[in-house]
Design a protein around this motif. Structure first.
Motif, short mmCIF file in Angstrom:
data_model
loop_
_atom_site.label_atom_id
_atom_site.label_comp_id
_atom_site.label_asym_id
_atom_site.label_seq_id
_atom_site.Cartn_x
_atom_site.Cartn_y
_atom_site.Cartn_z
N ALA A 13 41.38 0.74 -10.58
CA ALA A 13 42.80 0.37 -10.57
C ALA A 13 43.69 1.50 -10.09
O ALA A 13 44.77 1.27 -9.55
CB ALA A 13 43.21 -0.07 -11.98
N PHE A 14 43.21 2.74 -10.25
CA PHE A 14 44.03 3.88 -9.85
C PHE A 14 43.90 4.21 -8.36
O PHE A 14 44.50 5.18 -7.88
CB PHE A 14 43.67 5.13 -10.67
N ALA A 15 43.13 3.42 -7.60
CA ALA A 15 42.86 3.74 -6.19
C ALA A 15 44.13 3.96 -5.37
O ALA A 15 44.19 4.92 -4.58
CB ALA A 15 42.00 2.65 -5.56
N PRO A 16 45.19 3.13 -5.49
CA PRO A 16 46.39 3.39 -4.69
C PRO A 16 47.02 4.75 -5.01
O PRO A 16 47.50 5.44 -4.10
CB PRO A 16 47.33 2.24 -5.08
N ARG A 17 47.00 5.15 -6.28
CA ARG A 17 47.54 6.45 -6.66
C ARG A 17 46.68 7.57 -6.07
O ARG A 17 47.19 8.60 -5.61
CB ARG A 17 47.60 6.57 -8.19
N PHE A 18 45.37 7.37 -6.11
CA PHE A 18 44.45 8.35 -5.53
C PHE A 18 44.75 8.54 -4.04
O PHE A 18 44.79 9.68 -3.55
CB PHE A 18 43.01 7.90 -5.72
#
Length: 337
Positions: free
Chosen positions: A6-11
């Motif tokens: 779920a954190f992929a866009p932030r990454f």
């Protein structure tokens, strides 16, 4: 884990910042790694592990001189585990294990300093001291540190605190820190061809790679404030262990989260104005940085941890790498949701 975290866009946003810093020539290279409490993980590398005297590309499995991350990953963890086992009383003076500390002056203030005060940098020791300039005999330098009449000042972040904690661990185990098992995925030296280079050292007259950058740690042949090497995955594995310990109510992790001052817990930093973890960090975040360009932040409230590992001092520390702003911007990406 095959699903996209779920954190992929932030990454992706955070990695773009790291990549831009590399492309702008601010730092040679770096690795960004993120993990969540459920086991989701992303790790990516950019740039070069070494530029001088030859070039090597950065890889996700590149080893880094973790510098002051040694304080939290190795030394703090060992001290707190020993406290949990009842071997060390955190509020007892260091002299319970280092009876020869300022042994010629029974009333010296150094003899009253406790383990907890060292962990929280609440002692009067100076911020920095070029111990390595007093010689290269490790045993003599150890005696010098223990017997010196240190100038008493206001509490500041000081390597001396963790050098002394390292001495205490050595006394307990009867061996040098370099002979300790530093834990899975970590070491006190690394293969130069698999390690990010640090500085072209004016003292040792070579580009350092696979050997500790910190001059005092080098002269002491191992110390509690620096010297640990590891990869991004090893650092993330350590963070995963903290999440697991937090879930299980581990006393060691609880103390890592327990404030000792406005800026510090036992060993770690906690959010304050302009701290390296970014302005959006939750109150449940702890973190620490390393001089070589490393850092780890663990957000227990949101179950997310990230490590930014760079070789920002290669080939010299005397250059504005922009690492402070980069760390904060990456932290803000991680906390932006």
């Amino acid at each position: 884990m095959t699903d996209t975290p779920a954190f992929a866009p932030r990454f992706e946003r955070a990695f773009a910042l790291l990549n831009a810093s590399v492309e702008a020539g601010r730092i040679p290279g770096g690795v960004l790694g993120v993990i969540d409490r459920d086991g989701g993980r992303m790790v990516r590398a950019t740039g070069y592990a070494q530029r001088v005297p030859h070039e090597r590309e950065m890889r996700t499995d590149t080893w880094f001189d973790l510098a002051s991350l040694t304080k939290v990953i190795f030394t703090t963890t060992r001290i707190l585990e020993l406290a949990k086992e009842g071997v060390i009383d955190l509020d007892a003076p260091l002299t319970t294990l280092l009876p020869d500390l300022r042994q010629y002056d029974p009333g010296a203030w150094e003899r009253q300093v406790t383990f907890r005060q060292c962990l929280g940098h609440q002692t009067p020791f100076p911020a920095v001291e070029p111990i390595y300039t007093y010689g290269r005999d490790a045993e003599l330098l150890r005696a010098f540190i223990l017997q010196r009449r240190w100038e008493k000042g206001p509490p500041v972040y000081s390597d001396i605190n963790f050098i002394l904690l390292g001495f205490a661990l050595e006394r307990l185990e009867g061996k040098r820190l370099r002979d300790f098992d530093p834990g899975p995925g970590f070491a006190f030296a690394a293969d130069p061809e698999k390690t990010a280079a640090t500085e072209d050292c004016t003292w040792r007259h070579r580009v350092l790679c696979g050997e500790v950058h910190d001059d005092n740690c080098s002269a002491l042949e191992g110390a509690g404030h620096a010297g640990l090497f590891g990869t991004a995955d090893a650092v993330l594995d350590f963070a995963a262990g903290l999440f697991a310990g937090d879930t299980e109510g581990d006393e060691t992790v609880a103390l890592m989260r327990t404030p000792l001052s406005e800026k510090r817990t036992h060993g770690w930093e906690r959010p304050y104005e302009n701290w390296p973890g970014g302005a959006l960090a939750s109150a449940g975040t702890i973190g620490h940085t390393g001089f070589t360009g490393t850092g780890l932040w663990v957000d227990f409230d949101n179950g997310l941890a990230w490590t930014l590992l760079t070789n920002r001092i290669h080939p010299t520390r005397h250059f504005d790498s922009g690492i402070a702003a980069l760390r904060q911007a990456v932290g803000d990406c991680m906390n932006a949701g």
